[in-house]
Design an enzyme around this catalytic site. Structure first.
Site, PDB file in Angstrom:
ATOM      1  CD  GLU A 191       9.245  25.435   9.514  1.00 23.14           C
ATOM      2  OE1 GLU A 191       9.586  24.641   8.608  1.00 23.14           O
ATOM      3  OE2 GLU A 191       9.065  26.648   9.304  1.00 23.14           O
TER       4      GLU A 191
ATOM      5  CD  GLU B  52      16.093  29.932   9.089  1.00 16.36           C
ATOM      6  OE1 GLU B  52      15.773  30.329   7.978  1.00 16.36           O
ATOM      7  OE2 GLU B  52      15.758  28.830   9.538  1.00 16.36           O
TER       8      GLU B  52
HETATM    9  P1  PGA Z   1      10.618  32.104   5.493  1.00 19.13           P
HETATM   10  O1  PGA Z   1      11.309  30.762   6.035  1.00 19.13           O
HETATM   11  O2  PGA Z   1      11.587  32.735   4.525  1.00 19.13           O
HETATM   12  O3  PGA Z   1       9.358  31.638   4.813  1.00 19.13           O
HETATM   13  O4  PGA Z   1      10.359  32.973   6.664  1.00 19.13           O
HETATM   14  C1  PGA Z   1      12.685  30.719   6.314  1.00 19.13           C
HETATM   15  C2  PGA Z   1      13.053  29.350   6.839  1.00 19.13           C
HETATM   16  O5  PGA Z   1      12.252  28.750   7.558  1.00 19.13           O
HETATM   17  O6  PGA Z   1      14.153  28.847   6.566  1.00 19.13           O
END
Ligand code: PGA
Length: 249
Positions: A96, A166
């Site tokens: 993000e 991730e």
């Molecule tokens: P999520 O987010 O578990 O809601 O998929 C993980 C993260 O962004 O660290």
């Protein structure tokens, strides 16, 4: 140096008010029943101190910081302010921050260096978007993210870091990497570290999985030999799911 260990980290993102953060922190404190799992939560800045005063059986980290000590950076929180708060862990490179706030490889490298200089453990996030996996370029993509912003560190310093894989397509989507996809990426990263640093580094660095990890799939994911734990978003906002993930090892 932090040895490879079981870890469950909760990234609260821009969620919870002060009261909710307090209730959740107390419930986590009371519910943790696993002394061998390192638990860290990452609240919003305004509640950092409040959560930190409640935290007894877990640590508190920051979701962000600016990699300069002080100066004219309106709205930012500096690396030494974060250190001053007592933070031992900081997320760096979350998808993000990369996509919404345009944090580049070179900026992330500065954040890694600033964290290390202030004795804060960077939790370096990496992961490919869906089109990259679809094109079977996920390993090249993820290793480039690591090479550009993390793997400039020397043999000793790299061991102070934590990596979180991730996959972007799994974050907040309810889609999770299969255990094969997670294990293959984690072992590829660990193999790279063994080849380019040494085996000791590869054996020391914890690599967490993140992306729709929840109470139902954590056990399976954490059973992968190269998955040391999870970085949890949505499922860290409720104590029952977060505690259940902590107790999944
Ligand atoms: P999520 O987010 O578990 O809601 O998929 C993980 C993260 O962004 O660290």
């Amino acid at each position: 140096m932090i040895s490879r260990q079981k870890m469950v980290f909760g990234n609260w993102k821009m969620n919870l008010n002060k009261n909710e953060a307090e209730i959740l922190s107390k419930e986590i404190n009371e519910g943790i029943n696993a002394s061998d799992v390192k638990v860290v939560v990452f609240p919003s800045f305004p509640y950092y101190d409040h959560v930190a005063t409640i935290a007894q059986r877990f640590s508190v980290g920051v979701q962000n910081f600016y990699p300069t000590e002080n100066g004219a950076f309106t709205g930012e929180v500096s690396v030494n302010q974060v250190k001053n708060l007592g933070a031992e862990f900081a997320l760096v490179g979350h998808s993000e921050r990369r996509s919404i706030f345009n944090e580049t490889h070179s900026f992330l490298k500065k954040k890694v260096d600033a964290a290390i200089n202030f004795g804060i453990t960077p939790v370096f996030c990496c992961g490919e978007p869906f089109d990259i996996r679809n094109a079977s370029e996920e390993y090249t993509y993820v290793l480039k993210q690591l090479e550009e912003s993390l793997f400039h560190l020397d043999n000793k310093t790299i061991q102070q870091c934590i990596i979180a894989y991730e996959p972007v397509w799994a974050i907040g989507t309810g889609l999770t990497a299969t255990i094969d996809q997670a294990e293959e990426m984690h072992s590829t990263i660990r193999k790279w570290i063994a080849e380019h640093y040494n085996q000791e580094c590869a054996d020391t660095i914890s690599i967490l999985y993140g992306g729709s990890c929840n109470a139902a799939n954590a056990k399976e994911l954490f059973s992968c030999p190269n998955v040391d734990g999870g970085l949890i978003g949505g499922a860290s906002l409720k104590s029952d799911s977060f505690l259940s993930i902590i107790h999944s090892f």
